[in-house]
Design an enzyme around this catalytic site. Structure first.
Site, PDB file in Angstrom:
ATOM      1  N   HIS A   1     -51.119  -9.827 -36.913  1.00  0.00           N
ATOM      2  CA  HIS A   1     -50.753  -8.429 -36.695  1.00  0.00           C
ATOM      3  C   HIS A   1     -50.923  -7.638 -37.990  1.00  0.00           C
ATOM      4  CE1 HIS A   1     -48.600 -10.433 -33.312  1.00  0.00           C
ATOM      5  NE2 HIS A   1     -49.104  -9.398 -32.665  1.00  0.00           N
TER       6      HIS A   1
ATOM      7  N   HIS B   1     -56.579  -6.386 -37.202  1.00  0.00           N
ATOM      8  CA  HIS B   1     -56.268  -6.396 -35.770  1.00  0.00           C
ATOM      9  C   HIS B   1     -56.194  -4.962 -35.242  1.00  0.00           C
ATOM     10  CE1 HIS B   1     -54.232  -7.075 -31.971  1.00  0.00           C
ATOM     11  NE2 HIS B   1     -53.182  -6.402 -32.387  1.00  0.00           N
TER      12      HIS B   1
ATOM     13  N   HIS C   1     -50.722   0.867 -33.060  1.00  0.00           N
ATOM     14  CA  HIS C   1     -49.847   0.207 -32.092  1.00  0.00           C
ATOM     15  C   HIS C   1     -49.014  -0.935 -32.662  1.00  0.00           C
ATOM     16  CE1 HIS C   1     -52.985  -2.891 -31.966  1.00  0.00           C
ATOM     17  NE2 HIS C   1     -52.114  -3.662 -31.333  1.00  0.00           N
TER      18      HIS C   1
END
Length: 300
Positions: free
Chosen positions: A166, A170, A206
């Site tokens: 993460h 990514h 996100h």
């Protein structure tokens, strides 16, 4: 730079310092996010010193008033007044002024499903993100300049941790995939300009400040983030960081009319909350139920 005057702190340049994140909270409106009061006694009174050391080792540094073991009074702790801390990429912003980052450095023909991201540099991904945003052809409509957009992208990159998965890479990969889909000729006519921009903004943001563990781990270990947000913990945190960067730390949305800005933020919010794996199955089933087979559409 104006972005450095919002109670933020500079983005450390060394990899070892990249893990030193502050305990963050947020007092931002959002349909799925609310702050909760938690008890000092329940979080800190039992084995308080060890808890503080554990939190430090995870990369969260408690606010100064919590750091002294003998200075933790009883009673409720309301964290809603704390401000979300966002890293400011001071060096990158200085480099930006010299013209270091340019969308023109990227050949859009490279940005296909076959993109070999591992062959690229981190700075190339910044330029590629800039090029993709420009290629959506919606920036002029909202008056978003390349300079404002670049400041936003650099700030987002600075606020991803150096996790194994993460991380910024990514985030860029997800944005690239989202951009490929929303710009597809078969889908683009079905989306509004606000939806297109909202999706690619959400895609890049996100997983902002992801700590590298999942919601279940945060809840079961009584992690500080679990005391700050309703469930889903991580998605609410990602959204809080995103909203802070979009509306306070940078000026990327300053030129967007108020009503359209509210609608845009709503799209970004919904998209980020939809990344919660807890609702993934239901979302996929809902999409499948609405999908029309190609033969019924008259396609091949």
């Amino acid at each position: 730079d104006g972005a450095a005057n919002n109670g933020s702190y500079s983005c450390p340049s060394s990899p070892e310092h990249a893990q030193e994140n502050r305990l963050r909270s947020a007092s931002m409106p959002g349909r799925s996010m609310s702050m909760r009061s938690i008890g000092r006694k329940s979080m800190f009174s039992e084995k308080r010193t060890n808890s503080i050391l554990m939190i430090r080792n995870e990369g969260y540094v408690l606010q100064p008033e919590f750091e002294q073991d003998n200075n933790i009074p009883e009673g409720p702790l309301d964290l809603s007044t704390k401000a979300t801390q966002v890293r400011v990429p001071t060096q990158d912003l200085n480099d930006m002024k010299t013209g270091k980052f340019q969308a023109s450095h990227v050949d859009l023909s490279e940005l296909t499903w076959d993109l070999d991201l591992f062959s690229k540099s981190s700075d190339w991904t910044v330029e590629a993100a800039l090029a993709m945003y420009k290629a959506t052809d919606v920036l002029e409509k909202f008056g978003i300049s390349e300079e404002k957009l670049l400041r936003f992208i650099l700030t987002v990159r600075c606020n991803y941790r150096d996790n194994a998965f993460h991380n910024w890479w990514h985030a860029f990969s997800v944005m690239h995939a989202a951009w490929m889909m929303v710009c597809d000729p078969s889908l683009r006519p079905l989306l509004s300009d606000i939806e297109v921009l909202g999706v690619v903004l959400a895609a890049l943001c996100h997983d902002l400040d992801h700590p590298g563990v999942n919601n279940d781990f945060l809840a079961k270990t009584n992690h500080p983030l679990a005391g700050l947000y309703d469930k889903p913990i991580l998605e609410n945190h990602h959204w809080a960081m995103t909203r802070k960067i979009l509306t306070e730390t940078t000026d990327v949305l300053d030129s967007v009319p108020k009503a359209e800005c509210a609608e845009l933020l709503d799209v970004v919010h919904m998209a980020i909350m939809a990344t919660d794996m807890g609702c993934h199955k239901a979302l996929c089933e809902n999409i499948a139920a609405k999908a029309v087979p190609a033969e019924e559409r008259g396609g091949g």
